[in-house]
Design an enzyme around this catalytic site. Structure first.
Site, PDB file in Angstrom:
ATOM      1  N   LYS A  13       2.710   2.932   3.386  1.00 51.11           N
ATOM      2  CA  LYS A  13       3.247   2.442   4.672  1.00 51.11           C
ATOM      3  C   LYS A  13       3.896   1.086   4.478  1.00 51.11           C
ATOM      4  CE  LYS A  13       0.440  -1.108   5.275  1.00 51.11           C
ATOM      5  NZ  LYS A  13       0.822  -2.459   5.207  1.00 51.11           N
ATOM      6  N   ASP A 148      -5.537   0.576   8.336  1.00 50.03           N
ATOM      7  CA  ASP A 148      -4.298   1.312   8.059  1.00 50.03           C
ATOM      8  C   ASP A 148      -4.530   2.821   7.892  1.00 50.03           C
ATOM      9  OD1 ASP A 148      -2.816  -1.057   7.979  1.00 50.03           O
ATOM     10  OD2 ASP A 148      -3.110  -1.312   5.826  1.00 50.03           O
TER      11      ASP A 148
HETATM   12  P1  ATP Z   1      -4.944  -3.293   2.008  1.00 46.33           P
HETATM   13  O1  ATP Z   1      -4.970  -1.814   2.251  1.00 46.33           O
HETATM   14  O2  ATP Z   1      -6.291  -3.941   1.877  1.00 46.33           O
HETATM   15  O3  ATP Z   1      -3.968  -4.037   2.855  1.00 46.33           O
HETATM   16  P2  ATP Z   1      -3.137  -3.062  -0.227  1.00 46.33           P
HETATM   17  O4  ATP Z   1      -2.307  -2.114   0.510  1.00 46.33           O
HETATM   18  O5  ATP Z   1      -2.470  -4.321  -0.671  1.00 46.33           O
HETATM   19  O6  ATP Z   1      -4.404  -3.480   0.552  1.00 46.33           O
HETATM   20  P3  ATP Z   1      -4.540  -1.074  -1.834  1.00 46.33           P
HETATM   21  O7  ATP Z   1      -3.798  -0.447  -2.963  1.00 46.33           O
HETATM   22  O8  ATP Z   1      -4.824  -0.253  -0.649  1.00 46.33           O
HETATM   23  O9  ATP Z   1      -3.796  -2.417  -1.481  1.00 46.33           O
HETATM   24  O10 ATP Z   1      -5.913  -1.616  -2.495  1.00 46.33           O
HETATM   25  C1  ATP Z   1      -6.675  -2.690  -2.065  1.00 46.33           C
HETATM   26  C2  ATP Z   1      -8.001  -2.693  -2.833  1.00 46.33           C
HETATM   27  O11 ATP Z   1      -8.793  -1.564  -2.425  1.00 46.33           O
HETATM   28  C3  ATP Z   1      -7.861  -2.515  -4.344  1.00 46.33           C
HETATM   29  O12 ATP Z   1      -7.743  -3.756  -4.968  1.00 46.33           O
HETATM   30  C4  ATP Z   1      -9.134  -1.765  -4.757  1.00 46.33           C
HETATM   31  O13 ATP Z   1     -10.137  -2.665  -5.178  1.00 46.33           O
HETATM   32  C5  ATP Z   1      -9.636  -1.098  -3.481  1.00 46.33           C
HETATM   33  N1  ATP Z   1      -9.584   0.391  -3.497  1.00 46.33           N
HETATM   34  C6  ATP Z   1     -10.558   1.226  -3.124  1.00 46.33           C
HETATM   35  N2  ATP Z   1     -10.170   2.515  -3.204  1.00 46.33           N
HETATM   36  C7  ATP Z   1      -8.906   2.500  -3.646  1.00 46.33           C
HETATM   37  C8  ATP Z   1      -7.957   3.537  -3.916  1.00 46.33           C
HETATM   38  N3  ATP Z   1      -8.235   4.836  -3.762  1.00 46.33           N
HETATM   39  N4  ATP Z   1      -6.743   3.141  -4.338  1.00 46.33           N
HETATM   40  C9  ATP Z   1      -6.437   1.824  -4.488  1.00 46.33           C
HETATM   41  N5  ATP Z   1      -7.301   0.816  -4.258  1.00 46.33           N
HETATM   42  C10 ATP Z   1      -8.532   1.152  -3.835  1.00 46.33           C
END
Ligand code: ATP
Length: 314
Positions: A13, A148
């Protein structure tokens, strides 16, 4: 016969506008946002098994740093596992799953890849177990998993209120073309919100604010990128750039490459550039590469959410 395995895709997203208010009593920040699902997806496959297991892979290791994703050794922390277990507890199913996540969405990139995996796992487990929860109940469970996650179920475009978990679909009149500039070095969302809190204490004024202007939804429905461009604002840009100063240079490089609008994705560090067409986006990728910014990709949206991307496997 019911499926032996179910695969669900869920999209990255972006926030076309991300208005953030001061932290609430529960610690969450109120948001006024408009989400758009990008044509960039993780796939989650679930199968019935005799114990819980998790495998995480990627075909694009240059963009996805698997070191940042909880996997087999700490599977209980992975959002996909948490989602499936939440559903199991909610409906009283006692059926372990073997879960495979094929990641394409950069980790900690401000693209909500973890939330996409949670949404995909929720829908996949619901289908595999035949629990048949309705959309409203799945959205409620999704909101418990993360702000989200409900949007990742819906996809398309939506207004996000509350802490982002209260989603209302919005009509979209066009395919929107973006240049996406990922950064392999992720940025922690809690750290960016802490920077926001610190800056607010020093007098920082959120440029967007949580009231989403009606003109944004109108521009989205009309499908006119030039009309949409002025509404693209992210209140986390200055907080994120306070932690990662080169973000300001990257956004400026995109602006100088003739895009309609530069935009930070969520809490960063991914940078987004709105373009007028696929051809325009291709040209911007070449200009950025000439200026030493490699790895930019063309993406489009909207695209369906997890609820509409289910595949039953034999
Ligand atoms: P947020 O969703 O917190 O805004 P983001 O979009 O920047 O973050 P994501 O890739 O969703 O980042 O990952 C945030 C953190 O969630 C990662 O650093 C990881 O430790 C944790 N995490 C848990 N499950 C997952 C997953 N399936 N994929 C990616 N990260 C995960």
């Amino acid at each position: 016969m019911s499926a032996r395995a179910v695969r669900v895709h869920a999209p990255a997203k972006i926030n076309l506008r991300l208005g953030v208010g001061p932290a609430r009593e529960d610690g969450f920040h109120p948001l006024g946002t408009v989400y758009l699902a990008l044509d960039w997806r993780d796939a989650v496959t679930v199968r019935a098994a005799d114990h819980w297991s998790l495998e995480v892979t990627t075909d694009v290791p240059e963009r996805v740093d698997l070191a940042g994703v909880p996997a087999a050794d700490d599977l209980a922390d992975n959002l996909a596992v948490r989602a499936a277990r939440l559903l199991a507890a909610h409906v009283g199913v006692d059926q372990p799953l073997a879960i495979h996540i094929d990641k394409a969405i950069p980790v900690a990139g401000g693209l909500a890849g973890g939330s996409a995996d949670a949404a995909a796992a929720l829908v996949a487990a619901d289908r595999l177990w035949g629990t048949g929860l309705g959309r409203a109940e799945l959205l409620e469970l999704a909101g418990r998993l993360g702000s989200d996650v409900p949007f990742a179920l819906l996809g398309g475009a939506a207004l996000g209120e509350g802490r982002g978990e209260v989603v209302t679909p919005l009509p979209v009149g066009a395919t929107w073309w973006w240049v996406v500039l990922p950064d392999p070095d992720g940025l922690s969302t809690p750290a960016v919100y802490a920077a926001y809190d610190r800056l607010l204490g020093e007098g920082y004024f959120s440029p967007a604010g949580t009231a989403v202007p009606a003109g944004l939804a109108a521009a989205l429905a009309a499908g006119d990128p030039a009309a949409l461009a002025p509404y693209l604002v992210n209140d986390l840009t200055i907080p994120a750039a306070s932690l990662r100063p080169e973000l300001a240079d990257r956004l400026a490089a995109g602006a100088a490459a003739g895009v309609l609008a530069p935009l930070l994705s969520g809490s960063g560090p991914t940078c987004l550039f709105l373009c007028g067409s696929a051809q325009h986006a291709d040209a911007v990728v070449r200009v950025l590469a000439d200026r030493g910014l490699d790895g930019a990709l063309v993406c489009s949206g909207p695209t369906p959410g997890a609820l509409d991307a289910v595949e039953e496997l034999a």
